[in-house]
Write a protein that holds these residues in place. Structure first.
Motif, short mmCIF file in Angstrom:
data_model
loop_
_atom_site.label_atom_id
_atom_site.label_comp_id
_atom_site.label_asym_id
_atom_site.label_seq_id
_atom_site.Cartn_x
_atom_site.Cartn_y
_atom_site.Cartn_z
N PHE A 125 10.85 17.91 5.28
CA PHE A 125 10.84 17.69 3.83
C PHE A 125 9.93 16.50 3.54
CE2 PHE A 125 14.82 15.71 5.42
CZ PHE A 125 14.56 14.37 5.14
N THR A 126 9.46 16.39 2.33
CA THR A 126 8.51 15.36 1.95
C THR A 126 9.21 14.15 1.34
OG1 THR A 126 8.20 16.22 -0.29
CG2 THR A 126 6.79 17.13 1.46
N VAL A 127 8.47 13.04 1.30
CA VAL A 127 8.98 11.83 0.66
C VAL A 127 9.31 12.10 -0.80
CG1 VAL A 127 8.38 9.50 -0.10
CG2 VAL A 127 7.75 10.25 2.19
N THR A 128 8.41 12.80 -1.48
CA THR A 128 8.59 13.07 -2.91
C THR A 128 9.89 13.82 -3.17
OG1 THR A 128 6.19 13.14 -3.25
CG2 THR A 128 7.58 14.17 -4.93
N ASN A 129 10.13 14.86 -2.42
CA ASN A 129 11.36 15.64 -2.62
C ASN A 129 12.61 14.85 -2.22
OD1 ASN A 129 9.99 17.87 -3.60
ND2 ASN A 129 9.76 18.78 -1.57
N PHE A 130 12.49 14.07 -1.15
CA PHE A 130 13.65 13.34 -0.66
C PHE A 130 14.12 12.28 -1.66
CE2 PHE A 130 15.57 9.92 1.98
CZ PHE A 130 16.62 10.64 2.51
N LYS A 131 13.18 11.55 -2.21
CA LYS A 131 13.59 10.46 -3.10
C LYS A 131 14.12 10.97 -4.45
CE LYS A 131 8.97 9.45 -5.03
NZ LYS A 131 7.89 8.44 -5.06
N GLY A 132 14.00 12.28 -4.69
CA GLY A 132 14.56 12.84 -5.91
C GLY A 132 15.99 13.34 -5.76
N LEU A 133 16.57 13.25 -4.56
CA LEU A 133 17.94 13.69 -4.35
C LEU A 133 18.93 12.75 -5.03
CD1 LEU A 133 17.83 14.76 -0.58
CD2 LEU A 133 17.60 16.19 -2.62
N LYS A 134 20.09 13.29 -5.34
CA LYS A 134 21.09 12.55 -6.11
C LYS A 134 22.02 11.75 -5.20
CE LYS A 134 19.93 14.60 -10.06
NZ LYS A 134 19.36 13.88 -11.22
N ASP A 154 13.29 0.14 -2.98
CA ASP A 154 12.00 -0.47 -3.29
C ASP A 154 10.85 0.40 -2.80
OD1 ASP A 154 12.79 -2.73 -4.67
OD2 ASP A 154 13.07 -3.92 -2.86
N LEU A 155 11.06 1.06 -1.66
CA LEU A 155 10.00 1.93 -1.13
C LEU A 155 10.56 2.94 -0.16
CD1 LEU A 155 9.12 1.07 2.06
CD2 LEU A 155 8.33 -0.96 0.87
N ILE A 156 9.89 4.09 -0.09
CA ILE A 156 10.12 5.08 0.96
C ILE A 156 8.75 5.48 1.47
CG2 ILE A 156 11.13 7.29 1.59
CD1 ILE A 156 12.97 7.14 -0.76
N ARG A 157 8.53 5.35 2.75
CA ARG A 157 7.19 5.60 3.28
C ARG A 157 7.24 6.52 4.49
NH1 ARG A 157 8.05 -0.17 4.77
NH2 ARG A 157 9.07 -0.04 6.81
N ASN A 158 6.14 7.22 4.74
CA ASN A 158 5.98 8.02 5.95
C ASN A 158 5.72 7.10 7.14
OD1 ASN A 158 6.03 10.97 5.30
ND2 ASN A 158 4.49 10.33 3.81
N GLY A 159 6.00 7.62 8.34
CA GLY A 159 5.71 6.86 9.54
C GLY A 159 4.23 6.86 9.84
N VAL A 160 3.86 6.09 10.85
CA VAL A 160 2.45 5.95 11.21
C VAL A 160 2.24 6.48 12.62
CG1 VAL A 160 2.81 3.61 12.08
CG2 VAL A 160 0.52 4.31 11.37
N SER A 161 1.09 7.14 12.83
CA SER A 161 0.75 7.67 14.15
C SER A 161 0.08 6.57 14.97
CB SER A 161 -0.19 8.87 14.01
OG SER A 161 -0.59 9.34 15.27
N GLY A 184 10.64 5.66 6.48
CA GLY A 184 11.21 4.32 6.42
C GLY A 184 11.58 4.00 4.98
N MET A 185 12.78 3.49 4.77
CA MET A 185 13.26 3.21 3.41
C MET A 185 13.78 1.78 3.32
SD MET A 185 15.98 5.43 1.19
CE MET A 185 17.46 4.75 1.93
#
Length: 401
Positions: free
Chosen positions: A137-146, A11-18, A98-99
């Motif tokens: 690695f970035t969220v964008t690249n990570f969520k494109g993995l198979k 449903d979502l993959i997000r970066n952490g918060v500082s 976070g996923m």
């Protein structure tokens, strides 16, 4: 088995918060890299912040959420852990993704197992950028993995099989941990607290109970980039009462002979680190041609006065640790000089009592080695099941049966 891109199962993959963390363990726990260092969420390794849940509603973990390390050293990049809902409130911080899994199409336990698998992790170098101190690695690249995504029912079945295999691994590791605790308890029962010395054993400087004490050669031995019979034992190879002779640097015969000219290691000798960190020790239990790297000491007990096993536990005990702290007071980095290492004050109980402890230690060590062998077998089984599960072989075997 159907293969999809990761984003199709979440449903979502997000970066952490500082978040500025408190100096004290008060407020809401904040997950960080250390929190998932052992592939599980360890609340004791969280930071804390004086904030409320309402301040960061999108970063509060829900049961089944998965955390992934996406900014770290290459070795630890991609480590993950699944949140089981305890403690009740956790907020995920920086360097972690976070996923949240889409439970209509995917089972959280299954996705977690996929992310932990070597098959999935082999994709990470393709999306990783390396810098001097860390990789990311970035969220964008990570969520494109198979990932393999069988029907939901099959995901649950595979997750259940892997959970059982993982439980076997953990129980066997717990057995090893219990043997370590038992040995420490036996030592304290037989000899008492090394700090207070309640049994009143005589105390002497360690040099008086050793046949030889030799420091390392004060420069780095020239290593080679191929395997030889001559292994350099660095401080990183001396940990938790053990000497690691596998992950070592190699040297040629000429260098080895020069480095051991004052004392050649023998079974029963003890290696001790003076720095990085100070205070790690282990008994030599191999007849391989090993030698000390820098910042280490080489003790050979006088067996008329001390056994190797007793001396090792005394060196690793609270009494020596307290002496190390006093010796390095005011220093930003704990560093022991050679003379200081020779003046450690240790207890000297009767040699017959020490020998009795050594016999117990050797008996427990045999049991421990058997547990370690069983762990290797369970690790191989788990790895095989994981590979079969994510290649579709596990499903095919079930259908054939």
């Amino acid at each position: 088995m159907r293969v999809v891109e990761l984003y199709e199962a979440v449903d979502l993959i997000r970066n952490g918060v500082s978040i500025k963390q408190s100096e004290y363990a008060t407020g809401i726990p904040i997950t960080r890299i250390e929190t998932i260092a052992d592939w599980n969420i360890n609340p004791q390794r969280c930071g804390y912040a004086n904030v409320t849940v309402d301040d960061f509603p999108n970063h509060v973990l829900h049961n089944g959420d998965i955390l992934i390390s996406h900014i770290n050293s290459t070795k630890h990049l991609g480590k993950c852990a699944m949140y089981k809902g305890v403690p009740k409130i956790l907020i995920h911080g920086m360097n972690l993704l976070g996923m949240r899994v889409n439970t209509d199409v995917a089972y959280p336990d299954y996705i977690y197992r996929v992310l932990c698998s070597q098959e999935f992790r082999r994709q990470l170098p393709k999306i990783t950028k390396d810098s001097v101190n860390q990789s990311s690695f970035t969220v964008t690249n990570f969520k494109g993995l198979k990932i393999p995504l069988p029907p939901l029912k099959e995901q649950k079945r595979i997750a259940a099989i892997l959970d059982k295999a993982d439980a076997i691994r953990r129980k066997r590791q717990q057995a090893i941990d219990l043997t370590d605790q038992l040995l420490r308890s036996v030592f304290l029962d037989m000899f008492g607290d090394p700090v207070t010395n309640p049994k009143g054993w005589p105390v002497q400087e360690i040099q008086s109970v050793c046949y030889e004490i030799v420091d390392c050669v004060n420069k780095t031995a020239k290593s080679v980039d191929f395997v030889t019979s001559y292994k350099m034992i660095r401080t990183t190879n001396i940990r938790n009462f053990k000497i690691d002779t596998q992950n070592v640097r190699f040297v040629e015969k000429e260098i080895y002979e020069k480095w051991v000219r004052r004392l050649t290691p023998e079974v029963g000798d003890i290696f001790f680190t003076r720095e990085a960190p100070a205070g790690e020790a282990a008994i030599v239990k191999t007849e391989e041609k090993i030698f000390l790297g820098q910042r280490s000491m080489h003790f050979r007990p006088d067996y008329k006065l001390s056994t190797s096993e007793f001396l090792l536990h005394e060196l690793m005990g609270a009494g020596i640790k307290r002496q190390i702290i006093k010796m390095s007071a005011g220093s930003t980095v704990t560093h022991l000089s050679v003379p200081e290492c020779k003046k450690f004050e240790i207890r000297v109980p009767p040699i017959e009592l020490q020998k009795k402890f050594s016999e117990i230690e050797q008996y427990i060590e045999v049991k421990r080695e058997k547990y370690c062998d069983s762990i290797v077998l369970s690790e191989n089984l788990f790895s095989s099941l994981t590979q079969q599960a994510f290649s579709g072989e596990l499903s095919n075997q079930t259908k054939a049966a």
